[in-house]
Design an enzyme around this catalytic site. Sequence first.
Site, mmCIF file in Angstrom:
data_model
loop_
_atom_site.group_PDB
_atom_site.id
_atom_site.type_symbol
_atom_site.label_atom_id
_atom_site.label_comp_id
_atom_site.label_asym_id
_atom_site.label_seq_id
_atom_site.Cartn_x
_atom_site.Cartn_y
_atom_site.Cartn_z
ATOM 1 N N ARG A 87 -11.381 2.355 -9.098
ATOM 2 C CA ARG A 87 -10.459 3.483 -9.294
ATOM 3 C C ARG A 87 -10.666 4.089 -10.692
ATOM 4 N NH1 ARG A 87 -4.613 1.973 -6.502
ATOM 5 N NH2 ARG A 87 -5.449 1.493 -4.431
ATOM 6 N N GLU A 146 0.299 -13.167 12.488
ATOM 7 C CA GLU A 146 0.749 -11.947 13.147
ATOM 8 C C GLU A 146 0.669 -10.811 12.133
ATOM 9 O OE1 GLU A 146 1.713 -11.589 16.383
ATOM 10 O OE2 GLU A 146 1.148 -13.697 16.676
ATOM 11 N N ARG A 151 -5.534 -1.565 8.628
ATOM 12 C CA ARG A 151 -6.689 -2.391 8.282
ATOM 13 C C ARG A 151 -6.236 -3.506 7.349
ATOM 14 N NH1 ARG A 151 -7.387 2.577 5.737
ATOM 15 N NH2 ARG A 151 -7.264 2.494 3.456
ATOM 16 N N ASN A 204 -10.406 -2.524 -6.450
ATOM 17 C CA ASN A 204 -9.608 -1.580 -7.240
ATOM 18 C C ASN A 204 -10.229 -1.242 -8.586
ATOM 19 O OD1 ASN A 204 -6.324 -2.765 -6.124
ATOM 20 N ND2 ASN A 204 -7.682 -1.211 -5.264
ATOM 21 N N TRP A 205 -11.214 -2.038 -9.037
ATOM 22 C CA TRP A 205 -11.904 -1.699 -10.284
ATOM 23 C C TRP A 205 -12.634 -0.363 -10.158
ATOM 24 C CZ3 TRP A 205 -10.559 -4.258 -14.430
ATOM 25 C CH2 TRP A 205 -10.167 -5.590 -14.339
ATOM 26 N N ARG A 248 0.311 7.676 -2.815
ATOM 27 C CA ARG A 248 0.726 8.730 -1.888
ATOM 28 C C ARG A 248 2.227 8.995 -1.985
ATOM 29 N NH1 ARG A 248 -1.915 6.065 3.113
ATOM 30 N NH2 ARG A 248 -2.065 4.367 1.604
ATOM 31 N N HIS A 307 3.288 3.489 -8.929
ATOM 32 C CA HIS A 307 3.061 2.074 -9.223
ATOM 33 C C HIS A 307 4.299 1.432 -9.843
ATOM 34 C CE1 HIS A 307 -1.011 2.368 -7.968
ATOM 35 N NE2 HIS A 307 -1.409 3.122 -8.965
ATOM 36 N N ASP A 332 0.828 -1.206 0.000
ATOM 37 C CA ASP A 332 0.000 0.000 0.000
ATOM 38 C C ASP A 332 0.864 1.260 0.000
ATOM 39 O OD1 ASP A 332 -2.385 1.437 0.067
ATOM 40 O OD2 ASP A 332 -2.470 1.442 2.253
ATOM 41 N N GLY A 333 0.375 2.295 -0.683
ATOM 42 C CA GLY A 333 1.007 3.603 -0.597
ATOM 43 C C GLY A 333 1.702 4.085 -1.850
#
Length: 246
Positions: free
Chosen positions: A74, A210, A197, A71-72, A27, A40, A23-24
């Site tokens: 987006r 974990e 999350r 994600n579709w 950003r 990406h 993720d990220g």
Amino acid sequence: MQEQESKEPPVDKPLSHVAIIMDGNGRWAEKRGLPRQAGHREGVAAARRAIETAKELGLSHLTLYSFSTENWGRPESEVRDLMNLMRTYIESDLPKLVSENIRIRIIGDKKTLPADIRLLVNRAEKETADNTGYTLQIAFNYGGRDEIIRAMRALAQDISQGAVSPDEIDEQKIASVLDTGDAPDPDLVIRTSGERRISNFLLWQAAYAEYIFLDEYWPDFSRDVFLRAVDDYHARERRFGRRNAG
């Protein structure tokens, strides 16, 4: 912030399967005034580093959450870029994965992917099917709830055809019809970018995993960041719902 000097991976406790929510990317790019596509692309480079580190760690499985069923939603241009990255990755990296004895498994709903992507992922799985090194699972067009729905439909069909009795359905039977098949459950799930999350990822399989949440954006995920997460994992005591004596 400068990273600490690289160190040898820990070997004091077994670690078989690591799953990562990558993720990220967007950003990371926005902070640098770059288009999301640049994030990406850098994310693919981070995935390559993770794949190399997983091999160094001696994992049996590494699962990367690449494209979710959500994600579709987006923007069309971003979805198109993500699809193109998948095409480019398979075409460019498949020979290396074959030569390094890595087996590829694509988990997710393949039936609704574009036809050329389906052909590519089938080719990747076929060309690496006999590899005996660790397994790289790429979750593409994947959602944990969607996976469970598809698995329950498969079981319902088996029951209706008399191939399975309802009394035979247990955890092992359900696990066998999931996308992950005979893969071990993840020991460790890592998520980057500071989010806390699980985003519909491996809902069944990660019941006792974990979780480690890292502040780094995915393009900044390096060998040292990976090893730091593994160090954290090894410092924990896994009880699987049981209570230790004493």
